[in-house]
Every structure is written in C-alpha cells, then in structure tokens.
Write a protein that holds these residues in place. Structure first.
Motif, mmCIF file in Angstrom:
data_model
loop_
_atom_site.group_PDB
_atom_site.id
_atom_site.type_symbol
_atom_site.label_atom_id
_atom_site.label_comp_id
_atom_site.label_asym_id
_atom_site.label_seq_id
_atom_site.Cartn_x
_atom_site.Cartn_y
_atom_site.Cartn_z
ATOM 1 N N ASP A 1 0.924 -1.260 -0.001
ATOM 2 C CA ASP A 1 0.261 0.092 0.187
ATOM 3 C C ASP A 1 0.932 1.275 -0.004
ATOM 4 N N GLU B 1 -1.272 6.683 -3.879
ATOM 5 C CA GLU B 1 -1.418 5.648 -2.874
ATOM 6 C C GLU B 1 -2.725 5.967 -2.244
ATOM 7 N N ARG C 1 -8.233 -0.648 -2.732
ATOM 8 C CA ARG C 1 -7.466 -1.467 -3.498
ATOM 9 C C ARG C 1 -6.192 -1.585 -2.555
ATOM 10 N N THR D 1 -2.133 -2.960 -2.681
ATOM 11 C CA THR D 1 -0.828 -2.723 -3.662
ATOM 12 C C THR D 1 0.130 -3.521 -3.006
ATOM 13 N N THR E 1 4.595 -4.489 -9.126
ATOM 14 C CA THR E 1 3.432 -4.077 -8.162
ATOM 15 C C THR E 1 2.417 -5.074 -8.897
ATOM 16 N N SER F 1 -2.164 -5.408 -7.910
ATOM 17 C CA SER F 1 -2.956 -4.698 -7.270
ATOM 18 C C SER F 1 -3.924 -5.883 -7.030
ATOM 19 N N ASP G 1 0.466 -4.916 -12.229
ATOM 20 C CA ASP G 1 0.720 -3.438 -12.797
ATOM 21 C C ASP G 1 2.191 -3.471 -13.400
#
Length: 369
Positions: free
Chosen positions: A210, A251, A259, A261, A279, A281, A293
């Motif tokens: 996150d 963020e 969401r 991360t 990354t 998600s 991502d």
C-alpha cells in the motif's frame, strides 16, 4: 431494429443498496455478461461496489451512457476523461448484451459517447476490442496488424468489423495472460536460484504493501517516470511527471478505492539506488483475482535476471498476504520479449489479446462569442 433505443446518461447512486441504484446495478450486470461471453468467466468484471468506488477516481472523470430498449438497459459505454494529463483524450469501454449485438445499439451508443467527448473538449478517442486465444488460432479469420508493434487481431471478428466501420484505426496490441496461484514451490526455488546466481549478491529485494517507505519515495517516483519515458504498456504515457507528492496521492486514491498494492523493489547494493520494482493490485471485493501492474527495470541493470527475481518474490509475498488469490492477470506489449519470457518461466499462459483503437474527432468549429 423494431424496438426504439433510448440513450441516456446513467445516474450514479451514493450506495449500491439505495432505491435509486437499480439502473446502476443493471449497467454493471451488462458488463459482467459481456465478459462472460468473451472470456468464459467474470474474472474481469466489476462487482457493483467496486465500480462505484472506481467512479470516484480523482485522476479521471467517469461517465456512463446506457442504451435502453423497453426501459431495460441493453448496452453501456463507460467514458473515462483523464484529468491530470492527456487532456485531449477520452477512453471508451463499450458493452452490448449478446442478444442485442448486431442491431445498431452499439453504433448509437458510440455516436452519443463521441458527441459527449467532443462537448468535453476531447478530440482523441481510444477504445479496445478483446479477443480470446481460440479466436486468434482461427486461420480463416485473417489478421489485422496494428499501426505499431507486433501482434494482430482477427480481421473477420464482429468487434474488429464494428471498430473499422465506425472509423477507428488499430494502434497497437496488448497480449493478455494469466497465471494460476499459488506458484509451485519447486518452481519458485528453481527460479529464485537462477535469479540469485545471475545477480551475484549485488542486489537486495525490499517489500511493502500500500504505502512506500519514506526512504524510497523519490526513487520510486523516478522509476515511474522511467516507465513512462520507456513507453511501458500499462504506464501512463502522458506529460505528467511523477514526484513524491503525486506518488503519495496515488497511494491514497488506491486505498480510498479499497485497492491493496503489493510491491517488491530491488536495490543495487554498491550504489544504494533502486534498480527496479514490480506491483500487483488486489481489488477490494475480488481477492481471488489479482492484477499485475508495472514492472520496471532500469536499463543499466538489465541482464541480471532482476525481473525474474522481483516477480517471483512479489508473487510469493502476494500469496502470503492474500492466500485467496487464485489467478494473476497481466497485459504486455507483444514486442516486450524480456517480460514475456519472464512471465513464461513463471507459468503465465496467453489468454488472448486486446486491440487498442484510436479515432481523431473532426476539428472543433470556430467558437462564436
């Protein structure tokens, strides 16, 4: 067609449980049914609450137009208007219920969306078409090659014919792949050993979820800008320059949408700089379906299997934190051989392709004051 089609802007309710949410729920269901038809599953469909959360994205204004026949919603077009950069662009996602396809509903919705975009000052329209792997193997369907990059879409598909008839040009292709989770533990051990042998102890991985640790904020912003300059698919290619402030804003926006991360970065120990990151998600309401991502490796550090190192580590980290995750989806440019090779080693298989189409709307007439 016999029945009259009415196109109107969808009312966005404050909650999915309210008495005014019926049309919104019906519109989201259209998207789910179309994805079931295309991919054979609703993994890529929004849950109503997920869609509602996404409508509050601070980086783009979203509007949905719906087509109604006899009061029932039979088609939708999502219009996304970027607010931070690419201010001349509008992105459309067009969905028509299977039983109403080929009856002029899509054309009416698309025309209405183009009028809306023009009124908002947008001149470049992007729209995509989705093609499962089975349709790509059909030798009789012919191939349409994009304006740039590799790959093709099936020339004789309904979606391709529709895009061409409505004045859109195929710009590029993104390969769409999936990987079953969790990864096999022997595969993980083998790949980690291979990656570690190649980088010879010169690199160290770092994880966070996150929010980026303060010490890496500037370095991560620089990597994001590098992804944009490189034209990495999935990285925005607009004029916005990422900095620490924008990273923190992004963020917070993700957290506000529910969401999560999961990030793995790699540090080059001799210089203390971040050489790359990757990354994943996790959406608020579908912890079983997760999305890859950006993966960015600085050019001067390529050739050390860092992409493999951080992707394996991040997928393992994901499984620890989100044990319900059963499939990871990703989109890549077919010419990005490096990442496609890494993905193949990890067990990704091609699910299909997405064609990105573009249309320039006619010039605006002179304004009369």
């Amino acid at each position: 067609m016999a029945n009259e089609v009415r196109v109107e802007q969808l009312w966005i309710p404050d909650s999915v449980d309210g008495p005014d949410a019926a049309d919104f729920l019906a519109a989201v269901e259209v998207g789910r049914k179309v994805r079931m038809q295309t991919w054979g599953s609703d993994d890529l469909a929004y849950a109503p609450l997920e869609k509602l959360l996404e409508m509050a994205d601070p980086y783009e204004r979203q509007v949905i137009l719906v087509a109604k026949v006899d009061g029932e919603i039979v088609g939708t077009v999502d219009i996304a208007l970027p607010l931070a950069d690419n201010l001349d662009v509008a992105e459309f996602a067009l969905d028509i219920l299977p039983e109403f396809q080929g009856q002029g509903v899509g054309r009416q919705l698309l025309e209405a969306a183009e009028h809306f975009a023009r009124d908002e000052g947008r001149s470049t329209i992007l729209i995509d078409t989705n093609h499962p792997g089975a349709t790509l193997a059909d030798g009789m369907a012919g191939q349409l090659i994009p304006g740039s990059g590799l790959g093709f879409v099936p020339l004789k598909s309904r979606e391709v014919e529709f895009a061409q008839h409505t004045g859109y040009t195929l710009q590029h292709i993104e390969q769409f792949s999936s990987c079953a989770l969790p990864l096999d533990s022997k595969l993980v051990a083998d790949l980690q050993a291979e990656a570690e042998a190649a980088n010879a102890g010169r690199y160290r991985v770092h994880h966070w979820t996150d929010r980026c640790p303060e010490q890496w904020v500037e370095a991560v912003a620089a990597l994001e800008n590098h992804a944009r300059e490189d034209g990495i698919p999935g990285a925005d290619d607009g004029d916005m320059v990422f900095d620490a402030h924008l990273l923190r804003e992004a963020e917070e926006a993700a957290i506000a949408q529910g969401r999560r991360t999961v990030v793995t970065a790699v540090e080059h120990l001799p210089s203390g700089t971040l050489a790359g990151l990757t990354t994943i998600s996790v959406l608020a309401l579908r912890p079983d379906v997760v999305f890859q991502d950006d993966t960015v490796i600085l050019e001067e550090h390529r050739g050390n299997k860092l992409g493999l190192l951080i992707k394996v580590a991040n997928m393992e980290r994901l499984t620890e934190q989100f044990p319900d995750a059963r499939v990871l989806y990703t989109w890549n440019a077919p010419e990005n051989r490096y990442l496609l090779t890494v993905n193949q080693q990890l067990g990704f298989t091609t699910a299909g392709v997405t064609g990105i189409w573009q249309k320039e709307l006619p010039d605006f007439g002179p304004t009369v004051s």
